[in-house]
Design an enzyme around this catalytic site. Sequence first.
Site, mmCIF file in Angstrom:
data_model
loop_
_atom_site.group_PDB
_atom_site.id
_atom_site.type_symbol
_atom_site.label_atom_id
_atom_site.label_comp_id
_atom_site.label_asym_id
_atom_site.label_seq_id
_atom_site.Cartn_x
_atom_site.Cartn_y
_atom_site.Cartn_z
ATOM 1 N N GLY A 1 51.266 68.376 69.228
ATOM 2 C CA GLY A 1 51.139 68.615 67.895
ATOM 3 C C GLY A 1 50.161 67.378 67.339
ATOM 4 N N ARG B 1 58.868 69.583 58.979
ATOM 5 C CA ARG B 1 60.000 68.934 59.764
ATOM 6 C C ARG B 1 61.286 68.705 59.097
ATOM 7 N NH1 ARG B 1 57.492 70.234 64.036
ATOM 8 N NH2 ARG B 1 55.745 68.705 64.563
ATOM 9 N N ASP C 1 56.920 80.598 65.222
ATOM 10 C CA ASP C 1 56.012 79.743 65.454
ATOM 11 C C ASP C 1 56.377 78.681 66.452
ATOM 12 O OD1 ASP C 1 53.111 78.524 65.690
ATOM 13 O OD2 ASP C 1 53.978 77.277 64.413
ATOM 14 N N ASN D 1 49.403 72.600 71.079
ATOM 15 C CA ASN D 1 49.964 73.747 71.647
ATOM 16 C C ASN D 1 49.383 74.857 70.424
ATOM 17 O OD1 ASN D 1 50.860 76.117 72.971
ATOM 18 N ND2 ASN D 1 52.950 75.397 72.441
ATOM 19 N N HIS E 1 53.786 72.187 59.319
ATOM 20 C CA HIS E 1 55.169 71.865 59.860
ATOM 21 C C HIS E 1 55.684 70.701 59.052
ATOM 22 C CE1 HIS E 1 55.116 74.517 63.231
ATOM 23 N NE2 HIS E 1 53.825 74.290 63.535
ATOM 24 N N HIS F 1 54.477 63.928 64.336
ATOM 25 C CA HIS F 1 55.724 63.289 65.310
ATOM 26 C C HIS F 1 55.655 61.921 65.254
ATOM 27 C CE1 HIS F 1 56.421 67.042 67.703
ATOM 28 N NE2 HIS F 1 55.197 67.322 67.742
ATOM 29 N N ASP G 1 47.716 73.366 60.731
ATOM 30 C CA ASP G 1 49.013 73.150 61.751
ATOM 31 C C ASP G 1 49.364 72.138 62.190
ATOM 32 O OD1 ASP G 1 50.791 73.750 64.012
ATOM 33 O OD2 ASP G 1 49.533 74.214 65.664
HETATM 34 ZN ZN LIG Z 1 52.166 77.982 66.857
#
Ligand SMILES: [Zn+2]
Length: 469
Positions: free
Chosen positions: A337, A69, A157, A291, A67, A322, A318
């Site tokens: 996360g 962002r 996702d 998660n 991610h 944050h 993953d």
């Molecule tokens: Zn996921």
Amino acid sequence: MTASSSLNVVFHGARIVDPVSGRDAEGDLIVRDGAVVTRLGDSHEDFTHVDCRGLVIAPALVDLHCHLREPGFEEKETIATGTAAAAAGGFGTVCCMPNTRPPLDTVARVIAFSEMVRRDACVKVLPVGAVTLGRRGQSLVDVRGLADCEVVGFSDDGDYVADTVVMRDALSRAALVGLPVIDHAQDGRLVAGGVLNEGPVAKRLKLRGMPAEAEELAVARDIALARLTGGHVHIAHITTARAVEMVRRAQQEGVRITAEATPHHMLLTEEDAVVVDSSGVNCFNNQAKVNPPLRGKADAAGVVRGVDEGVIDAIVTDHAPHTVADKSGSPGEAAFGISGFETALSSVLTLCHSGGLCLLRALHCLTVGPAGVLGRRSICPGLESGTTAHLVLFDPDATFVVDASRFLSLGKNTPLEGRTLRGRVLATIVDGRCAYASELLPGKCMGGRPLGTGRGDLSDSVPGSPDPT
Ligand SMILES: [Zn+2]
């Protein structure tokens, strides 16, 4: 990024592990003008010489799941900071999930995103398109239009595509364009309000759990839909031993199913989510809130076995950065996360050192494995002579204590803070250019052209600085 480069380096006496060719041998690796060659050529003086005894060179790593962002959450991460962190983690290619704001659910948004990538990224970034408009789980995106914009797959996702008919259509249409649907396989209603694995730790801490069965139900449904449609379902971040066995059986049956696992679900368990506060009371560590959640020992071992035995094709970060504020508050309030780029390879190497994983298999799952899931072997060109240099140099034995304040990622959220890991990335070369050089690298330099001068030099790119082009 450009393919032309003046990068001239000789890596002396490295263990060269190339899952593309199957090579695993000690030797010198020569990079001239950004390409792997067999001989130095006439002008030696331009080369940097690196003492690589005890070090490993492998193809630059490929991450199927991260991610970045941007757009929309630039306080958590940007394409520039995220890809700098990826390079520091040894990654040359990362696939980013579409849960940005706005999400990557239309052709125009994917095109705009790709423009930002061209401007800001120091590693290759391949976008994943959303499955449904607004990631709301109702109307499919323009699957062919997004495929024409070079998305590498489709995923909502963060959320499960709960509607079975929508998922059936998604798999059917994605099959027509030859792309996978990447499945956040977890029944959303079963895990609603959950904080950590439903098990003994949740009970002890009196927190709402997220049962393994939520994942297993979703995996079972999507195996059935992949069988029905002939589509390719890729199970994201698999976490339970039973889910791994379900994937294994489906693969044996000929269903088009692949899977990925994260380092944290293999290295850590739900017990790692417990911290003792100043008054001696056990409480939940928000940094371990992820998660799907960290599971018990048997599930972590089942996932490692799945990697080892070839059921799981890819190890992914993953990476989910944050802000401090996002990870604060009560366990229920804190965001899910882990900031994963800069600890992923070290976590995997720590598992290798403990005997849990074999280095060759681990590197396979960080390079050709994920490239194969996407059907894009070209993103992992290997280390044979004639290819553009696209590699990671790491010390497999170095130990270090994780200090998130030193991450290049804006996301300092990690449950590994203060833990000792094995293995450190020293340099990452992306498409013939140095994308990352560790501050430890000059200590490995043994003469020739001094480090720190000129373009294309291994110390040319200061960690965190954008690509000069
Ligand atoms: Zn996921």
